[in-house]
Design a protein around this motif. Sequence first.
Motif, PDB file in Angstrom:
ATOM      1  N   THR A  25       0.843  -1.191   0.000  1.00  0.00           N
ATOM      2  CA  THR A  25       0.000   0.000   0.000  1.00  0.00           C
ATOM      3  C   THR A  25       0.875   1.237   0.000  1.00  0.00           C
ATOM      4  OG1 THR A  25      -0.095   0.009   2.421  1.00  0.00           O
ATOM      5  CG2 THR A  25      -1.872  -1.130   1.247  1.00  0.00           C
ATOM      6  N   GLY A  26       0.397   2.313  -0.612  1.00  0.00           N
ATOM      7  CA  GLY A  26       1.173   3.542  -0.628  1.00  0.00           C
ATOM      8  C   GLY A  26       0.506   4.612  -1.453  1.00  0.00           C
ATOM      9  N   THR A  27       1.242   5.659  -1.704  1.00  0.00           N
ATOM     10  CA  THR A  27       0.737   6.787  -2.472  1.00  0.00           C
ATOM     11  C   THR A  27       1.666   7.051  -3.646  1.00  0.00           C
ATOM     12  OG1 THR A  27       1.948   8.364  -1.101  1.00  0.00           O
ATOM     13  CG2 THR A  27      -0.297   7.846  -0.448  1.00  0.00           C
ATOM     14  N   GLY A  28       1.081   7.282  -4.793  1.00  0.00           N
ATOM     15  CA  GLY A  28       1.853   7.712  -5.938  1.00  0.00           C
ATOM     16  C   GLY A  28       1.950   9.221  -5.964  1.00  0.00           C
ATOM     17  N   ALA A  29       2.428   9.752  -7.051  1.00  0.00           N
ATOM     18  CA  ALA A  29       2.551  11.202  -7.210  1.00  0.00           C
ATOM     19  C   ALA A  29       2.132  11.576  -8.620  1.00  0.00           C
ATOM     20  CB  ALA A  29       3.982  11.661  -6.940  1.00  0.00           C
ATOM     21  N   VAL A  30       1.462  12.710  -8.752  1.00  0.00           N
ATOM     22  CA  VAL A  30       1.072  13.245 -10.048  1.00  0.00           C
ATOM     23  C   VAL A  30       1.631  14.653 -10.163  1.00  0.00           C
ATOM     24  CG1 VAL A  30      -0.818  13.872 -11.587  1.00  0.00           C
ATOM     25  CG2 VAL A  30      -1.027  11.860 -10.101  1.00  0.00           C
ATOM     26  N   VAL A  31       2.418  14.897 -11.205  1.00  0.00           N
ATOM     27  CA  VAL A  31       3.038  16.204 -11.418  1.00  0.00           C
ATOM     28  C   VAL A  31       2.510  16.781 -12.719  1.00  0.00           C
ATOM     29  CG1 VAL A  31       5.201  17.442 -11.757  1.00  0.00           C
ATOM     30  CG2 VAL A  31       5.114  15.502 -10.178  1.00  0.00           C
ATOM     31  N   SER A  32       1.996  18.001 -12.661  1.00  0.00           N
ATOM     32  CA  SER A  32       1.528  18.686 -13.858  1.00  0.00           C
ATOM     33  C   SER A  32       2.623  19.608 -14.358  1.00  0.00           C
ATOM     34  CB  SER A  32       0.267  19.501 -13.551  1.00  0.00           C
ATOM     35  OG  SER A  32      -0.106  20.268 -14.686  1.00  0.00           O
ATOM     36  N   THR A  33       3.066  19.363 -15.595  1.00  0.00           N
ATOM     37  CA  THR A  33       4.110  20.196 -16.183  1.00  0.00           C
ATOM     38  C   THR A  33       3.529  21.328 -17.030  1.00  0.00           C
ATOM     39  OG1 THR A  33       4.288  18.807 -18.156  1.00  0.00           O
ATOM     40  CG2 THR A  33       5.661  18.223 -16.256  1.00  0.00           C
ATOM     41  N   GLY A  34       2.224  21.480 -17.004  1.00  0.00           N
ATOM     42  CA  GLY A  34       1.544  22.493 -17.804  1.00  0.00           C
ATOM     43  C   GLY A  34       0.580  21.840 -18.763  1.00  0.00           C
ATOM     44  N   SER A  35       1.100  21.267 -19.829  1.00  0.00           N
ATOM     45  CA  SER A  35       0.250  20.601 -20.816  1.00  0.00           C
ATOM     46  C   SER A  35       0.154  19.104 -20.585  1.00  0.00           C
ATOM     47  CB  SER A  35       0.785  20.856 -22.225  1.00  0.00           C
ATOM     48  OG  SER A  35       2.102  20.331 -22.354  1.00  0.00           O
TER      49      SER A  35
END
Length: 226
Positions: A152-162
């Motif tokens: 179990t854990g958490t991922g990450a989401v990074v928005s670079t703009g587009s």
Amino acid sequence: MFFKAITGAAVAVTISAAAASAATVNVSSISGNWSGVTGGSNITGVGTSSITWGDGTAPDSGYDFNAVGTPLTDVTSPFLIGDFVHNNFPIPSGSSITQATLDITVTGTVDGLAFLITESFVFNHNETPNSDPCPDASAGTGCDIVTLVSATGTGAVVSTGSQLVSLVIDGFATSDLVFYTDENQSNTAGIYASFEISPVPLPAAGWMLLGGLGGLAAMRRRKKTA
């Protein structure tokens, strides 16, 4: 030694070379510490990357997490973050653990924007008598059995703009949940992370605006035709 297989909670994501070139993923640190150990005697190393148990005389049985060296620059998906190692040695006295948790943290950047992902892997440990034949049909005896019971854990989401870049620790590269280690042997399994790149979804207002512009263009075409 007979490695049957072990896996994490997710399946590694494969992305196209074109998509991978649209974002630069760098890894700045990788750490893995053992916590939540159940059972066992003469336990050492809780809170570190290596734990041992047994009667306190070397070599003791144990688990290791060996992180790959960092920094990692411009990685591609999936990528190795470290190895899980089971060291199986006789325990003349004392007792074995029955369960242990490995907590992994990976930090880095996507196009200069920071991310942090975590995952906890819970293993059950079955310390078998050294004279028993191995249950994996190999010729060895005294195979201890390690089973991954949860991740179990958490991922990450990074928005670079587009674009959105989603990162996750996948776990082990193979597909089963159990492996066996012969007495006086070690067993190693690689742990991987991956990322997926996708376009940033257009907000609902943006779709409405595009629909309105499309409607105006259609009206102009009809007027010209008339």
